[in-house]
Design a protein around this motif. Sequence first.
Motif, short mmCIF file in Angstrom:
data_model
loop_
_atom_site.label_atom_id
_atom_site.label_comp_id
_atom_site.label_asym_id
_atom_site.label_seq_id
_atom_site.Cartn_x
_atom_site.Cartn_y
_atom_site.Cartn_z
N HIS A 79 0.85 -1.19 0.00
CA HIS A 79 0.00 0.00 0.00
C HIS A 79 0.89 1.25 0.00
CE1 HIS A 79 -2.06 -3.26 2.15
NE2 HIS A 79 -3.20 -2.78 1.70
N ARG A 80 0.54 2.23 -0.82
CA ARG A 80 1.30 3.49 -0.89
C ARG A 80 0.34 4.67 -0.85
NH1 ARG A 80 5.11 1.78 -6.05
NH2 ARG A 80 6.69 0.60 -4.89
N TRP A 81 0.73 5.67 -0.07
CA TRP A 81 -0.06 6.89 0.03
C TRP A 81 0.86 8.11 0.04
CZ3 TRP A 81 -0.80 2.82 3.54
CH2 TRP A 81 -2.01 2.10 3.40
N ARG A 82 0.45 9.16 -0.62
CA ARG A 82 1.11 10.46 -0.49
C ARG A 82 0.48 11.18 0.69
NH1 ARG A 82 2.75 13.17 -6.18
NH2 ARG A 82 3.55 14.65 -4.64
N VAL A 83 1.30 11.90 1.44
CA VAL A 83 0.81 12.67 2.58
C VAL A 83 1.41 14.07 2.50
CG1 VAL A 83 0.49 10.64 4.06
CG2 VAL A 83 2.70 11.84 4.06
N ALA A 84 0.80 15.00 3.22
CA ALA A 84 1.28 16.39 3.21
C ALA A 84 1.10 17.00 4.59
CB ALA A 84 0.55 17.21 2.14
N PRO A 85 1.86 16.53 5.57
CA PRO A 85 1.70 17.06 6.93
C PRO A 85 2.17 18.51 7.02
CG PRO A 85 3.63 15.64 6.81
CD PRO A 85 2.94 15.52 5.48
N ASP A 86 1.65 19.20 8.02
CA ASP A 86 2.01 20.61 8.19
C ASP A 86 3.12 20.80 9.21
OD1 ASP A 86 0.66 19.91 10.46
OD2 ASP A 86 -0.87 21.48 10.33
N ARG A 87 3.77 19.72 9.62
CA ARG A 87 4.85 19.81 10.61
C ARG A 87 5.78 18.60 10.44
NH1 ARG A 87 0.47 18.64 15.39
NH2 ARG A 87 -0.99 18.49 13.67
N PRO A 88 7.00 18.71 10.92
CA PRO A 88 7.94 17.59 10.80
C PRO A 88 7.64 16.48 11.79
CG PRO A 88 8.99 19.42 11.95
CD PRO A 88 7.64 19.93 11.50
N ALA A 89 8.11 15.30 11.49
CA ALA A 89 7.95 14.14 12.37
C ALA A 89 9.33 13.66 12.81
CB ALA A 89 7.22 13.02 11.63
N ARG A 90 9.43 13.33 14.09
CA ARG A 90 10.65 12.73 14.63
C ARG A 90 10.44 11.24 14.88
NH1 ARG A 90 15.21 14.64 17.50
NH2 ARG A 90 14.36 16.75 17.44
N HIS A 91 9.23 10.87 15.30
CA HIS A 91 8.87 9.48 15.52
C HIS A 91 7.58 9.19 14.74
CE1 HIS A 91 11.42 10.08 19.09
NE2 HIS A 91 11.59 8.77 19.09
N VAL A 92 7.41 7.93 14.34
CA VAL A 92 6.14 7.49 13.80
C VAL A 92 5.71 6.24 14.55
CG1 VAL A 92 6.51 8.46 11.50
CG2 VAL A 92 7.20 6.10 11.96
N ARG A 93 4.42 6.01 14.62
CA ARG A 93 3.86 4.83 15.27
C ARG A 93 2.80 4.23 14.36
NH1 ARG A 93 1.45 5.88 21.03
NH2 ARG A 93 -0.42 6.48 19.86
N VAL A 94 3.09 3.04 13.83
CA VAL A 94 2.11 2.37 13.00
C VAL A 94 1.26 1.50 13.90
CG1 VAL A 94 3.76 0.54 12.39
CG2 VAL A 94 1.74 0.90 10.97
N GLU A 95 -0.06 1.69 13.81
CA GLU A 95 -1.00 0.98 14.67
C GLU A 95 -1.79 -0.01 13.82
OE1 GLU A 95 -3.24 4.06 16.55
OE2 GLU A 95 -1.53 4.79 17.71
N ALA A 96 -1.83 -1.26 14.26
CA ALA A 96 -2.53 -2.32 13.55
C ALA A 96 -3.82 -2.65 14.28
CB ALA A 96 -1.64 -3.56 13.46
N TYR A 97 -4.95 -2.59 13.57
CA TYR A 97 -6.26 -2.84 14.19
C TYR A 97 -6.85 -4.12 13.62
CZ TYR A 97 -6.14 1.98 15.87
OH TYR A 97 -5.79 3.16 16.50
N PRO A 98 -7.18 -5.08 14.48
CA PRO A 98 -6.82 -5.09 15.91
C PRO A 98 -5.44 -5.69 16.16
CG PRO A 98 -8.24 -6.96 15.43
CD PRO A 98 -8.09 -6.21 14.15
N ASP A 99 -4.94 -6.49 15.21
CA ASP A 99 -3.66 -7.18 15.38
C ASP A 99 -3.22 -7.64 13.99
OD1 ASP A 99 -5.24 -9.44 14.73
OD2 ASP A 99 -5.55 -9.94 16.83
#
Length: 351
Positions: free
Chosen positions: A293-313
């Motif tokens: 899966h690929r997505w383009r994103v355009a956040p308005d601020r920088p990221a230092r950490h990311v957390r990928v959350e899997a629902y439910p597992d």
Amino acid sequence: MVDLAGRALGAGVVAANDEWFADKENLLLDTEPVFHPHTFGPKGQVMDGWETRRRRGASADRPHPDPGDHDWAIIRLGAAGVIRGVVVDTAHFRGNHPQSASVEAAYVPEHPSLDEVLSAGVAWTTIVPRGALHGDTAHRFPVAVERRFTHVRLNIFPDGGVARLRVHGEAVPDPDYLDGLMVDVAAAEHGGVAEAASDRFFSPPHHVNAPGRSRVMGEGWETRRRRDDGHDWVRVRLAGPSLVAAVEIDTDHYKGNAPGWIRLRAKTDGDPAEDDGWWDLLPPTRVQPDTRHRWRVAPDRPARHVRVEAYPDGGIARLRVLGRLTTAGLAELRARVRDLDARPGAAPTAR
């Protein structure tokens, strides 16, 4: 910690003084060592490791080797970095393992030839002092030398066989190379670290930012089946504060055990272990089994950490976060490199 000597990261055994019984390249194989008894080739029992011939003294009056005589192998790390621990594994070498071993490391920039690595001007620092080895044992040695290294040398005394070598640590990339480039800022080779996860029952979280695509289901990150109302997650520290342009979630090989939905959250600053301060880089999104899966994103601020959350597992093979280090991120990385390179080594010796 990432294995800086992993073949997937680009590491290689560039030289050894002897490999009579078994090839030096076996040291870095990513599989567990195996042994098939009574399997003989032209040079004897086939061994899954690196094995040298028996050393002999200079004469019949002195048939045993000098205590300083030894064999060695030099490994080019897949990424320059700080070494935190070394594993010297003598699996299946029982009567033919070395008596002792030591490990040295050096920093040789750019893409040096073997002659340049072996030149007298290269300073080798002892990171694991000479210590006893036992047969059929994975020896784990901590390393406390806070420097960047590109090569390690495994010394075995006086001879024998070692099945595998692992060099665990943190990749510290070249800031000049990353300046202005769009790269995977979560990748292990660029200094990304899978710091924590809610569950690591079937496989470890550091697989999510490993090099390349997974070859089998076991090369991703997979959790046990949840029997509550919660969800699983893995947190990755990026190479530095970055402006993210695109993300990729790969559920390759997870067919009956992929998550139903994923959410990718980011944090700019503050304690990443705290729940406050996280914002959506990608909102809860349906994902498909065995799909890239690929997505383009355009956040308005920088990221230092990311957390990928899997629902439910479930299982995630790879996470990719494409972005550029911010000006502050590059400054942080340059300051760290200057600090590491200025620190003294432990008993450097030029050879």
